[in-house]
Design a protein around this motif. Structure first.
Motif, mmCIF file in Angstrom:
data_model
loop_
_atom_site.group_PDB
_atom_site.id
_atom_site.type_symbol
_atom_site.label_atom_id
_atom_site.label_comp_id
_atom_site.label_asym_id
_atom_site.label_seq_id
_atom_site.Cartn_x
_atom_site.Cartn_y
_atom_site.Cartn_z
ATOM 1 N N CYS A 126 -15.784 -67.712 -6.670
ATOM 2 C CA CYS A 126 -16.399 -68.735 -6.209
ATOM 3 C C CYS A 126 -17.118 -69.506 -7.292
ATOM 4 N N MET A 127 -17.933 -68.979 -8.090
ATOM 5 C CA MET A 127 -18.520 -69.523 -9.210
ATOM 6 C C MET A 127 -17.665 -70.387 -9.949
ATOM 7 N N ALA A 128 -16.657 -69.850 -10.440
ATOM 8 C CA ALA A 128 -15.616 -70.512 -11.240
ATOM 9 C C ALA A 128 -14.563 -71.649 -10.654
ATOM 10 N N VAL A 129 -14.227 -71.270 -9.516
ATOM 11 C CA VAL A 129 -13.325 -72.342 -8.924
ATOM 12 C C VAL A 129 -13.866 -73.027 -7.978
ATOM 13 N N ILE A 130 -14.779 -72.617 -6.843
ATOM 14 C CA ILE A 130 -15.181 -73.232 -5.588
ATOM 15 C C ILE A 130 -16.469 -74.167 -5.867
ATOM 16 N N GLU A 131 -17.156 -73.560 -6.775
ATOM 17 C CA GLU A 131 -18.329 -74.418 -7.048
ATOM 18 C C GLU A 131 -18.343 -75.465 -7.900
ATOM 19 N N PRO A 132 -17.239 -75.872 -8.768
ATOM 20 C CA PRO A 132 -17.179 -77.172 -9.542
ATOM 21 C C PRO A 132 -16.306 -77.895 -8.533
ATOM 22 N N LYS A 133 -15.648 -77.663 -7.401
ATOM 23 C CA LYS A 133 -15.022 -78.517 -6.253
ATOM 24 C C LYS A 133 -16.191 -79.110 -5.615
ATOM 25 N N LEU A 134 -17.188 -78.216 -5.373
ATOM 26 C CA LEU A 134 -18.053 -78.669 -4.356
ATOM 27 C C LEU A 134 -19.156 -79.807 -5.007
ATOM 28 N N VAL A 135 -19.230 -79.497 -6.486
ATOM 29 C CA VAL A 135 -19.843 -80.687 -7.340
ATOM 30 C C VAL A 135 -19.224 -81.543 -7.499
ATOM 31 N N LYS A 136 -17.872 -81.578 -7.592
ATOM 32 C CA LYS A 136 -16.907 -82.767 -7.324
ATOM 33 C C LYS A 136 -17.250 -83.784 -6.243
ATOM 34 N N LEU A 137 -17.308 -82.989 -5.061
ATOM 35 C CA LEU A 137 -17.334 -83.300 -3.845
ATOM 36 C C LEU A 137 -18.586 -84.232 -3.528
ATOM 37 N N LEU A 138 -19.670 -83.619 -4.070
ATOM 38 C CA LEU A 138 -20.890 -84.144 -4.132
ATOM 39 C C LEU A 138 -20.930 -85.318 -4.742
ATOM 40 N N LYS A 139 -20.540 -85.482 -5.915
ATOM 41 C CA LYS A 139 -20.353 -86.592 -6.783
ATOM 42 C C LYS A 139 -19.537 -87.739 -6.247
ATOM 43 N N SER A 140 -18.565 -87.396 -5.751
ATOM 44 C CA SER A 140 -17.404 -88.451 -5.407
ATOM 45 C C SER A 140 -17.672 -88.704 -3.849
ATOM 46 N N PHE A 141 -18.006 -88.149 -3.034
ATOM 47 C CA PHE A 141 -18.386 -88.257 -1.601
ATOM 48 C C PHE A 141 -19.513 -88.152 -0.853
ATOM 49 N N LYS A 142 -20.604 -88.252 -1.464
ATOM 50 C CA LYS A 142 -21.801 -88.082 -1.277
ATOM 51 C C LYS A 142 -22.278 -88.490 0.300
ATOM 52 N N ASP A 143 -21.745 -89.653 0.499
ATOM 53 C CA ASP A 143 -21.869 -90.365 1.678
ATOM 54 C C ASP A 143 -21.180 -89.845 3.000
ATOM 55 N N LYS A 144 -20.222 -88.833 2.587
ATOM 56 C CA LYS A 144 -19.546 -88.083 3.557
ATOM 57 C C LYS A 144 -20.263 -86.504 3.901
ATOM 58 N N ILE A 145 -21.226 -86.301 3.063
ATOM 59 C CA ILE A 145 -21.711 -84.697 3.229
ATOM 60 C C ILE A 145 -22.473 -84.912 4.339
ATOM 61 N N LYS A 146 -22.462 -83.780 5.141
ATOM 62 C CA LYS A 146 -23.396 -83.514 6.345
ATOM 63 C C LYS A 146 -24.921 -83.723 5.653
ATOM 64 N N PRO A 147 -25.650 -84.551 6.391
ATOM 65 C CA PRO A 147 -27.291 -84.767 6.077
ATOM 66 C C PRO A 147 -27.848 -83.585 5.680
ATOM 67 N N GLU A 148 -27.844 -82.479 6.868
ATOM 68 C CA GLU A 148 -28.594 -81.524 6.571
ATOM 69 C C GLU A 148 -28.308 -80.564 5.301
ATOM 70 N N LEU A 149 -27.057 -80.749 4.564
ATOM 71 C CA LEU A 149 -26.659 -80.326 3.200
ATOM 72 C C LEU A 149 -27.097 -80.819 1.892
ATOM 73 N N LEU A 150 -27.466 -82.201 2.280
ATOM 74 C CA LEU A 150 -28.186 -82.979 1.095
ATOM 75 C C LEU A 150 -29.535 -82.617 0.684
#
Length: 180
Positions: free
Chosen positions: A156-180
């Motif tokens: 999770c730390m090595a593979v999933i966490e970097p995907k979530l960082v990329k998601l937040l960086k590239s698609f911040k406007d698509k993230i559920k508001p409660e997760l920001l």
């Protein structure tokens, strides 16, 4: 209107973690699709012998999130240019695949693929399979919300966490508001 689409982009732990965070998505279920065996187990799918892909079945509100927007997230959060592989995960069970529910979804999937290829986002062409949805088998309970329940696990730390960082960086406007 509520719609369903089923996507495979490697390990379903990764794709589930990404799509749970997206605004407009009301449900994400990990499971298996596209194979020959009825009611396959995780171990059987991982062997590569069943023909199934690890997938997530997504329920989304297309008045909040269009299929095009959803597919852009999909294509930017996994590598759609490697056949039957995502990172260290190798085999047909890890293939990049869109299982569509109707002709309109198939058309949109092909249009998004063509546009991303045309824009040369990736050096190589997209090899994502676009196929009619078949029977969806829900994965065993311990796979559901895997990242949320196993955040400190090395994968999770090595593979999933970097995907979530990329998601937040590239698609911040698509993230559920409660997760920001």
């Amino acid at each position: 209107m509520t719609r369903i689409i089923t996507l495979g982009g490697g390990c379903f732990w990764c794709t589930e973690a990404v799509f749970i965070a997206i605004n407009g998505i009301t449900d994400v279920k990990p499971g298996y699709m596209g194979g020959e065996r009825e009611n396959p187990s995780y171990e059987q799918v991982c062997s590569g012998a069943t023909g199934h892909a690890e997938v997530i079945q997504i329920t989304y509100d297309d008045e909040v999130l269009s299929l095009e927007e959803l597919l852009y997230v999909f294509f930017y959060t996994h590598n759609p240019t490697t056949l039957n592989r995502q990172g260290a995960d190798v085999g047909t069970q890890y293939r990049s695949v869109i299982f569509y529910e109707d002709a309109q979804q198939a058309e949109i999937a092909h249009q998004v693929i063509a546009k991303i290829n045309e824009e040369e986002v990736y050096t190589d062409k997209i090899v994502t399979e676009v196929s009619l949805a078949s029977v969806f088998y829900v994965a065993e309970d311990y796979h559901h919300q895997y990242f949320i329940r196993n955040r400190n696990q090395p994968y999770c730390m090595a593979v999933i966490e970097p995907k979530l960082v990329k998601l937040l960086k590239s698609f911040k406007d698509k993230i559920k508001p409660e997760l920001l």
